[in-house]
Design a protein around this motif. Structure first.
Motif, mmCIF file in Angstrom:
data_model
loop_
_atom_site.group_PDB
_atom_site.id
_atom_site.type_symbol
_atom_site.label_atom_id
_atom_site.label_comp_id
_atom_site.label_asym_id
_atom_site.label_seq_id
_atom_site.Cartn_x
_atom_site.Cartn_y
_atom_site.Cartn_z
ATOM 1 N N THR A 176 9.438 9.464 6.896
ATOM 2 C CA THR A 176 9.299 9.058 5.498
ATOM 3 C C THR A 176 7.927 9.501 4.995
ATOM 4 O O THR A 176 6.903 9.244 5.644
ATOM 5 N N TYR A 233 12.335 11.879 2.219
ATOM 6 C CA TYR A 233 12.782 11.817 3.607
ATOM 7 C C TYR A 233 12.911 13.233 4.156
ATOM 8 O O TYR A 233 13.654 14.059 3.605
ATOM 9 N N THR A 291 16.283 13.942 1.249
ATOM 10 C CA THR A 291 16.247 12.862 0.260
ATOM 11 C C THR A 291 17.501 12.858 -0.594
ATOM 12 O O THR A 291 18.171 11.828 -0.764
#
Length: 862
Positions: A257, A267, A291
């Motif tokens: 993260t 991400y 992400t």
């Protein structure tokens, strides 16, 4: 237009500064002067067999496995040998201009590209120099100074070539390294994935632009060394890196993260790989921004069933259809199969791209699927591509309902099987067609003939079957070679095809045999017209290996239903009729008649009995005396074959010997005759009888199918027979059919001490030159001429001429078939000393001829 190789050669030449001045300086440094060029040009005219240098070089290098694997096959070796030979020839051309230099650079570059290391290339020069040393020494050893000058010139030009080749190798390798480095940098820089390279301690070595964008790091932020944890502070990532570093096992799916972005957390998913660089372990971290993938997961749930069904077969084309057959969604593979774009397919229905002949059955299956009668189906069908050509596919279809709307959708998976179908068609063609001519073979012929018979049964018409066999085709193979024979077969196939209707079939039966099927004939005359047309077409001139030939054929014709009710019977009848045409001299056709079949069956019966006769000792030899007229003494015997059972003749020799020739049985029979006659001659000698000569006929097949000289040598040793007392009689035909093989065998036989005589002289077509070319010791005048003397002036003149010819060539001559005192007197008056015939004795078994030999003389007046 220059090709890529030539452009690379020019580029390398420029990069290493290989201009005219540089070449001149190299030649000056090597002391390669005008006198050397003159000597090299002179040497060029002396060096003819540069193939030897290439052969020696390739024989040497192919002993090394690492070089042998660079050469695919023998054809490649031969091509490389010829190129190498041309290369060696050009070394002594004395003309070393820009074209020559470019050619040398090209050779060096090609060898570098195929992986031939310089050490092997230098070996070729060493082989060449050694060969040139031997050649020059052999030519100029009496002129040492000239030898030294010549060889020195060769060394200079070889050194010039080696320098060019090695420069090319080195520079090409350097260019490859630079190009690979540039390529790698471009690949890494353009990767859609992010890449971080760290050393074993976690210090960043490099990072690509994609990863900098993911992390939001400016380009200049990594000019000073940085630790990875300062950019990605993740204990899980650190642990997985340590695991990869320790074990070398890939570490995939490591999610990190990254905070601090304006649009929230990001991400990144990493795959970690360990590798080595400069004897040091390094780690590669390949990262993807996942992400969007995480955020889209909820939105994809609605179509989860669709993706589960479709992407389980991602290697094939997939389409989602409405119940009416309109394309709703398609994947890329389907667009590749049919050639339409996605937009074009979405504007069409499935039936619009379905092959017309397959449409009815396809629609019926889809209707059953929509109505719920079947749950799915799979079928091979054809689509029409955008280019208009049919594409074979396997369609797997099933139905589903959308979760939200409840609408019926059809899921179609499409696999392109065009290549498989092409392979099946190719295999089918190979199975049904002759590889050389492309004509139907026996299998397809049977099918076509059966179909023609079935049609004739319904229409009441005739079917003709023509069996075509080329005349004297073996002579073409023997004299011009099998390649020329193949060319002739191909041309004959074309001519036969041109001679026929489109509905007719011409097939190759094998060898030089063809079969023609003529369906839907009104009468036998129609078949005769076709046969005559075929013979005329075959007889057209044909240029083959520089020779003009006029091919002819023998044709046998059988008709349905008259000569047979099925393909096997018709083919057998046509084959039998063809042999009648061939027996009548060829270039003709015959219709099958019932008596031909009877003779063919009789022929097979006799053949079977003859095979058993040799096994059951039913064959025997009779001996007919040959008499010296001056003394009345028996000076020789001719061994004559007989087939008897319990003293009763089964068949005359004139009937069964041609059959033995045709079937090949004459080979074992001939060996038995030779062995028996030799043993009998040895027996006569051991019992104290006066020396005499034994004559034995030898078939042309014995010369063709075995080593006759080796066989005779073996039989002489086994029997103890004196070779100087043996005469082998051969026909004139043998001398013409296989002159090369016959001459070699006859020389070997003559060297053993065996005498050779031409049997039935003047009945064949040999030239008088054969009497000088072959080691002939005697002639036998055929009985057909003796029978007509002295009354027939032509026969008398021929006999007189043969006797005179034999005398001038110092050949023995024997007159065969002498039966009367007048014949004996004529022959004796013209100088014929040796005679054979019923006047002096019939052929009799060994016991009777032995009693006659003990008398010593014969009574010619008896």
């Amino acid at each position: 237009m220059p090709n890529a190789l030539d452009e690379t050669v020019d580029t390398i030449g420029r990069e290493i500064g290989l201009d005219q001045q540089e070449v001149a300086e190299r030649m000056a440094f090597l002391d390669l002067r005008a006198d050397d060029l003159r000597l090299l040009r002179e040497l060029h005219g002396l060096v003819e067999d540069t193939d030897t240098f290439s052969d020696d070089f390739y024989e040497h290098i192919l002993g090394f496995p690492e070089l042998r694997q660079l050469v695919k096959d023998d054809a490649t070796i031969q091509r490389l040998k010829h190129s190498q030979a041309a290369y060696f020839r050009s070394l002594t051309s004395g003309d070393y201009d820009g074209t020559y230099i470019r050619d040398r650079l090209r050779v060096g570059l090609v060898h570098q590209r195929i992986g031939l290391e310089p050490k092997w290339y230098i070996g070729a020069y060493r082989k060449y120099v050694a060969g040139m040393f031997d050649l020059l020494w052999k030519q100029f050893h009496a002129e040492p100074e000239r030898f030294r000058a010549m060889f020195n010139s060769v060394l200079k030009v070889v050194c010039l070539d080696m320098g060019l080749a090695l420069d090319t190798y080195a520079h090409a390798d350097q260019r490859s390294v630079v190009q690979n480095q540039n390529y790698l940098e471009q690949v890494i820089g353009g990767m859609p994935a992010g890449l971080i390279v760290t050393d074993a301690s976690g210090r960043i070595r490099s990072i690509n632009a994609t990863m900098r964008d993911m992390l939001g790091v400016p380009d200049d932020a990594l000019e000073a060394p940085r630790w990875l944890e300062s950019l990605l502070p993740s204990p899980d990532l650190a642990d997985r890196m340590a695991a990869a570093l320790a074990s070398g096992a890939p570490q995939d799916g490591v999610v990190v993260t990254v905070d601090g972005h304006a649009d929230g957390a990001r991400y990144l998913e990493f795959n970690i790989r360990r590798t080595r660089q400069a004897d040091e372990n390094i780690l590669l971290l390949i990262g993807h921004d996942v992400t969007f993938k995480r955020q889209a997961r909820l939105r994809l749930q609605e179509s989860e069933e669709f993706f589960r069904l479709t992407f389980s077969q991602a290697a094939v084309g997939i389409a989602l259809l409405s119940r009416e057959g309109r394309f709703v969604r398609v994947n890329r593979k389907l667009t590749q199969i049919v050639g339409f774009t996605e937009i074009e397919l979405l504007q069409r229905f499935l039936y619009q791209i379905t092959y017309q002949s397959d449409l009815l059955e396809d629609r019926a299956l889809f209707r059953q699927l929509i109505d719920g009668e079947i749950r799915d189906f799979q079928r091979e069908t054809r689509f029409i591509s955008k280019r208009g050509n049919p594409v074979w596919v396997t369609v797997s279809a099933s139905a589903m309902r959308e979760a939200v709307s409840g609408q019926l959708r059809l899921i179609v998976a499409v696999e392109d099987i065009s290549r498989r179908k092409e392979a099946e068609e190719a295999l089918l063609r190979m199975a049904n067609h002759d590889a050389l001519t492309g004509l139907p073979n026996r299998i397809l012929l049977q099918d076509r003939l059966s179909h023609a018979i079935a049609q004739a049964q319904r229409s009441g018409r005739l079917v003709g079957v023509m069996f075509v066999d080329l005349d004297r085709f073996k002579h073409v193979n023997d004299s011009l070679g099998h390649e020329a024979g193949d060319q002739m077969i191909i041309e004959i196939a074309r001519r036969l095809s041109r001679s026929l209707r489109e509905s007719d079939t011409v097939a190759r039966q094998g060898g030089d045999e063809f079969v023609v099927v003529l369906p839907d004939l009104a009468s036998t005359g129609d078949a005769a017209l076709v046969a005559q047309k075929v013979l005329s077409e075959l007889f057209q001139p044909l240029m083959l290996a520089g020779n003009e030939l006029f091919p002819t054929g023998s044709i046998g014709i059988a008709l349905y239903p008259r000569d047979g009710q099925d393909p096997t019977a018709l083919l057998k009848a046509a084959d039998t009729a063809m042999y009648r045409s061939k027996a009548n001299g060829g270039n003709h056709f015959h219709f099958y008649t019932e008596d031909m079949g009877m003779r063919a069956e009789e022929h097979l019966h006799v053949e079977a009995r003859l095979q058993r006769a040799l096994q059951r000792n039913e064959l025997s030899l009779h001996y007919q005396p040959q008499v010296d007229i001056a003394s009345g003494r028996i000076v020789g015997l001719e061994a004559l074959l007989r087939w008897e059972v319990d003293g009763v003749e089964v068949l005359p020799a004139a009937d069964f010997i041609p059959l033995a020739e045709e079937t090949g049985l004459i080979v074992p029979i001939g060996e038995w005759v030779l062995a028996t006659a030799m043993r009998q001659l040895t027996h006569f000698a051991r019992t104290g009888l006066a020396p005499l000569r034994m004559s034995v006929n030898v078939s042309a097949r014995q010369f063709h199918q075995q080593d006759i000289a080796a066989q005779v040598a073996r039989l002489l040793e086994e029997s103890g027979c004196d070779p100087h007392a043996l005469t082998l009689e051969i026909t004139e035909t043998l001398l013409m059919e296989s002159p090369g093989a016959a001459a070699e065998a006859m020389v070997r036989l003559s060297d053993m001490g065996i005498q050779l005589a031409i049997d039935d002289f003047c009945t064949g077509y040999s030239s008088l030159a054969n009497l000088k070319r072959f080691p002939i010791h005697g002639l036998k005048i055929d009985r057909s001429f003796i029978a007509d003397i002295p009354g027939d002036s032509d026969a008398a003149a021929i006999v007189h001429a043969v006797i005179a010819l034999a005398g001038s060539l110092e050949l023995d001559v024997v007159a065969v078939g002498v039966e009367s005192a007048e014949q004996q007197a004529f022959l004796e008056a013209h100088g014929c000393r040796h005679m054979q015939g019923y006047r002096f004795g019939k052929p009799v078994p060994a016991a009777e001829i032995e009693r006659l030999l003990r008398r010593g003389c014969v009574d010619a007046a008896a």
